[in-house]
Design a protein around this motif. Structure first.
Motif, PDB file in Angstrom:
ATOM      1  N   HIS A  48       0.843  -1.205   0.000  1.00  0.00           N
ATOM      2  CA  HIS A  48       0.000   0.000   0.000  1.00  0.00           C
ATOM      3  C   HIS A  48       0.871   1.246   0.000  1.00  0.00           C
ATOM      4  N   TRP A  49       1.878   1.245   0.853  1.00  0.00           N
ATOM      5  CA  TRP A  49       2.773   2.399   0.963  1.00  0.00           C
ATOM      6  C   TRP A  49       3.544   2.596  -0.348  1.00  0.00           C
ATOM      7  N   CYS A  50       4.096   1.532  -0.918  1.00  0.00           N
ATOM      8  CA  CYS A  50       4.872   1.644  -2.165  1.00  0.00           C
ATOM      9  C   CYS A  50       3.993   2.109  -3.322  1.00  0.00           C
ATOM     10  N   PHE A  51       2.800   1.536  -3.436  1.00  0.00           N
ATOM     11  CA  PHE A  51       1.884   1.927  -4.507  1.00  0.00           C
ATOM     12  C   PHE A  51       1.535   3.405  -4.392  1.00  0.00           C
ATOM     13  N   THR A  52       1.133   3.827  -3.203  1.00  0.00           N
ATOM     14  CA  THR A  52       0.703   5.207  -2.995  1.00  0.00           C
ATOM     15  C   THR A  52       1.851   6.186  -3.218  1.00  0.00           C
ATOM     16  N   CYS A  53       3.002   5.903  -2.644  1.00  0.00           N
ATOM     17  CA  CYS A  53       4.154   6.802  -2.818  1.00  0.00           C
ATOM     18  C   CYS A  53       4.612   6.838  -4.276  1.00  0.00           C
ATOM     19  N   GLY A  54       4.689   5.684  -4.925  1.00  0.00           N
ATOM     20  CA  GLY A  54       5.104   5.636  -6.323  1.00  0.00           C
ATOM     21  C   GLY A  54       4.133   6.400  -7.222  1.00  0.00           C
ATOM     22  N   LYS A  55       2.843   6.178  -7.008  1.00  0.00           N
ATOM     23  CA  LYS A  55       1.831   6.870  -7.807  1.00  0.00           C
ATOM     24  C   LYS A  55       1.901   8.372  -7.576  1.00  0.00           C
ATOM     25  N   ASN A  56       1.957   8.785  -6.335  1.00  0.00           N
ATOM     26  CA  ASN A  56       1.997  10.218  -6.030  1.00  0.00           C
ATOM     27  C   ASN A  56       3.252  10.889  -6.566  1.00  0.00           C
ATOM     28  N   CYS A  57       4.408  10.264  -6.374  1.00  0.00           N
ATOM     29  CA  CYS A  57       5.659  10.854  -6.858  1.00  0.00           C
ATOM     30  C   CYS A  57       5.664  10.952  -8.381  1.00  0.00           C
ATOM     31  N   CYS A  58       5.266   9.878  -9.045  1.00  0.00           N
ATOM     32  CA  CYS A  58       5.254   9.877 -10.511  1.00  0.00           C
ATOM     33  C   CYS A  58       4.247  10.898 -11.048  1.00  0.00           C
ATOM     34  N   TYR A  59       3.062  10.929 -10.459  1.00  0.00           N
ATOM     35  CA  TYR A  59       2.036  11.866 -10.927  1.00  0.00           C
ATOM     36  C   TYR A  59       2.494  13.310 -10.725  1.00  0.00           C
ATOM     37  N   LYS A  60       3.040  13.600  -9.561  1.00  0.00           N
ATOM     38  CA  LYS A  60       3.500  14.971  -9.293  1.00  0.00           C
ATOM     39  C   LYS A  60       4.668  15.346 -10.196  1.00  0.00           C
ATOM     40  N   PHE A  61       5.562  14.410 -10.460  1.00  0.00           N
ATOM     41  CA  PHE A  61       6.698  14.671 -11.345  1.00  0.00           C
ATOM     42  C   PHE A  61       6.212  14.951 -12.771  1.00  0.00           C
ATOM     43  N   MET A  62       5.284  14.113 -13.259  1.00  0.00           N
ATOM     44  CA  MET A  62       4.760  14.295 -14.615  1.00  0.00           C
ATOM     45  C   MET A  62       3.982  15.610 -14.738  1.00  0.00           C
ATOM     46  N   THR A  63       3.177  15.930 -13.728  1.00  0.00           N
ATOM     47  CA  THR A  63       2.440  17.197 -13.801  1.00  0.00           C
ATOM     48  C   THR A  63       3.377  18.386 -13.665  1.00  0.00           C
ATOM     49  N   PHE A  64       4.442  18.233 -12.883  1.00  0.00           N
ATOM     50  CA  PHE A  64       5.421  19.311 -12.754  1.00  0.00           C
ATOM     51  C   PHE A  64       6.108  19.563 -14.091  1.00  0.00           C
ATOM     52  N   LEU A  65       6.464  18.486 -14.796  1.00  0.00           N
ATOM     53  CA  LEU A  65       7.143  18.633 -16.084  1.00  0.00           C
ATOM     54  C   LEU A  65       6.199  19.102 -17.195  1.00  0.00           C
ATOM     55  N   CYS A  66       4.987  18.570 -17.221  1.00  0.00           N
ATOM     56  CA  CYS A  66       4.121  18.763 -18.391  1.00  0.00           C
ATOM     57  C   CYS A  66       2.823  19.511 -18.120  1.00  0.00           C
ATOM     58  N   GLY A  67       2.386  19.559 -16.879  1.00  0.00           N
ATOM     59  CA  GLY A  67       1.050  20.061 -16.570  1.00  0.00           C
ATOM     60  C   GLY A  67       0.786  21.475 -17.057  1.00  0.00           C
ATOM     61  N   ILE A  68       1.706  22.386 -16.820  1.00  0.00           N
ATOM     62  CA  ILE A  68       1.489  23.787 -17.215  1.00  0.00           C
ATOM     63  C   ILE A  68       1.448  23.923 -18.732  1.00  0.00           C
ATOM     64  N   CYS A  69       2.356  23.247 -19.420  1.00  0.00           N
ATOM     65  CA  CYS A  69       2.374  23.321 -20.893  1.00  0.00           C
ATOM     66  C   CYS A  69       1.104  22.692 -21.485  1.00  0.00           C
ATOM     67  N   ILE A  70       0.686  21.569 -20.928  1.00  0.00           N
ATOM     68  CA  ILE A  70      -0.524  20.914 -21.439  1.00  0.00           C
ATOM     69  C   ILE A  70      -1.747  21.781 -21.148  1.00  0.00           C
ATOM     70  N   ALA A  71      -1.799  22.378 -19.961  1.00  0.00           N
ATOM     71  CA  ALA A  71      -2.923  23.263 -19.637  1.00  0.00           C
ATOM     72  C   ALA A  71      -2.952  24.459 -20.583  1.00  0.00           C
ATOM     73  N   LEU A  72      -1.783  25.013 -20.892  1.00  0.00           N
ATOM     74  CA  LEU A  72      -1.699  26.111 -21.848  1.00  0.00           C
ATOM     75  C   LEU A  72      -2.203  25.663 -23.224  1.00  0.00           C
ATOM     76  N   TYR A  73      -1.772  24.474 -23.658  1.00  0.00           N
ATOM     77  CA  TYR A  73      -2.217  23.954 -24.950  1.00  0.00           C
ATOM     78  C   TYR A  73      -3.736  23.820 -24.982  1.00  0.00           C
ATOM     79  N   TRP A  74      -4.317  23.176 -23.950  1.00  0.00           N
ATOM     80  CA  TRP A  74      -5.770  22.970 -23.951  1.00  0.00           C
ATOM     81  C   TRP A  74      -6.527  24.289 -23.835  1.00  0.00           C
ATOM     82  N   GLY A  75      -5.986  25.229 -23.082  1.00  0.00           N
ATOM     83  CA  GLY A  75      -6.607  26.548 -23.023  1.00  0.00           C
ATOM     84  C   GLY A  75      -6.643  27.206 -24.389  1.00  0.00           C
ATOM     85  N   CYS A  76      -5.529  27.130 -25.110  1.00  0.00           N
ATOM     86  CA  CYS A  76      -5.473  27.699 -26.466  1.00  0.00           C
ATOM     87  C   CYS A  76      -6.391  26.940 -27.418  1.00  0.00           C
TER      88      CYS A  76
END
Length: 135
Positions: A48-76
């Motif tokens: 449970h701990w590994c799944f939750t930490c892995g999911k949260n870290c990966c999701y936050k890393f991916m959104t940190f790298l891509c989230g703002i650019c993707i949000a800008l794209y979809w807004g445009c």
């Protein structure tokens, strides 16, 4: 403008319209052990701990790298769709409706001038027919 975005940005309920309700990614939504098939408690807790930490870290890393650019794209993208609908499609539909109104008047006039007299004449001719039953 940034202040406006903060006023409308709900930091607690980030999916108020349940757009992504089908995306269940919590441990309990993905992994479950039925009665009679339980792993050791330490395995379950650490999984449970590994799944939750892995999911949260990966999701936050991916959104940190891509989230703002993707949000800008979809807004445009949605801005372009809105622009197209407002400035191109709706006026074109209005022009089409205006021309169809003219065509409807022309067609109605043609029907009244040519077809209505023929139908009226046929109606008068056939209205004189009588049918009698000789049984």
């Amino acid at each position: 403008m940034a202040q406006e975005a903060e006023e409308y940005c709900d930091m607690v309920n980030r999916d108020p319209n349940n757009l992504n309700d089908h995306v269940k990614v919590a441990f309990d939504d993905v992994i479950g052990e039925p009665d009679g098939a339980h792993s050791a408690d330490c395995v379950w807790k650490n999984s449970h701990w590994c799944f939750t930490c892995g999911k949260n870290c990966c999701y936050k890393f991916m959104t940190f790298l891509c989230g703002i650019c993707i949000a800008l794209y979809w807004g445009c993208e949605f801005a372009l769709i809105a622009f197209d609908q407002i400035w191109c499609i709706t006026p074109s539909l209005r022009i089409f409706a205006i021309y169809c109104g003219c065509c409807q008047k022309f067609f109605g006039t043609i029907i009244q001038c040519f077809l209505a007299p023929i139908c009226e004449t046929c109606g008068l001719c056939f209205s004189r027919i009588t049918v009698t039953n000789n049984s």
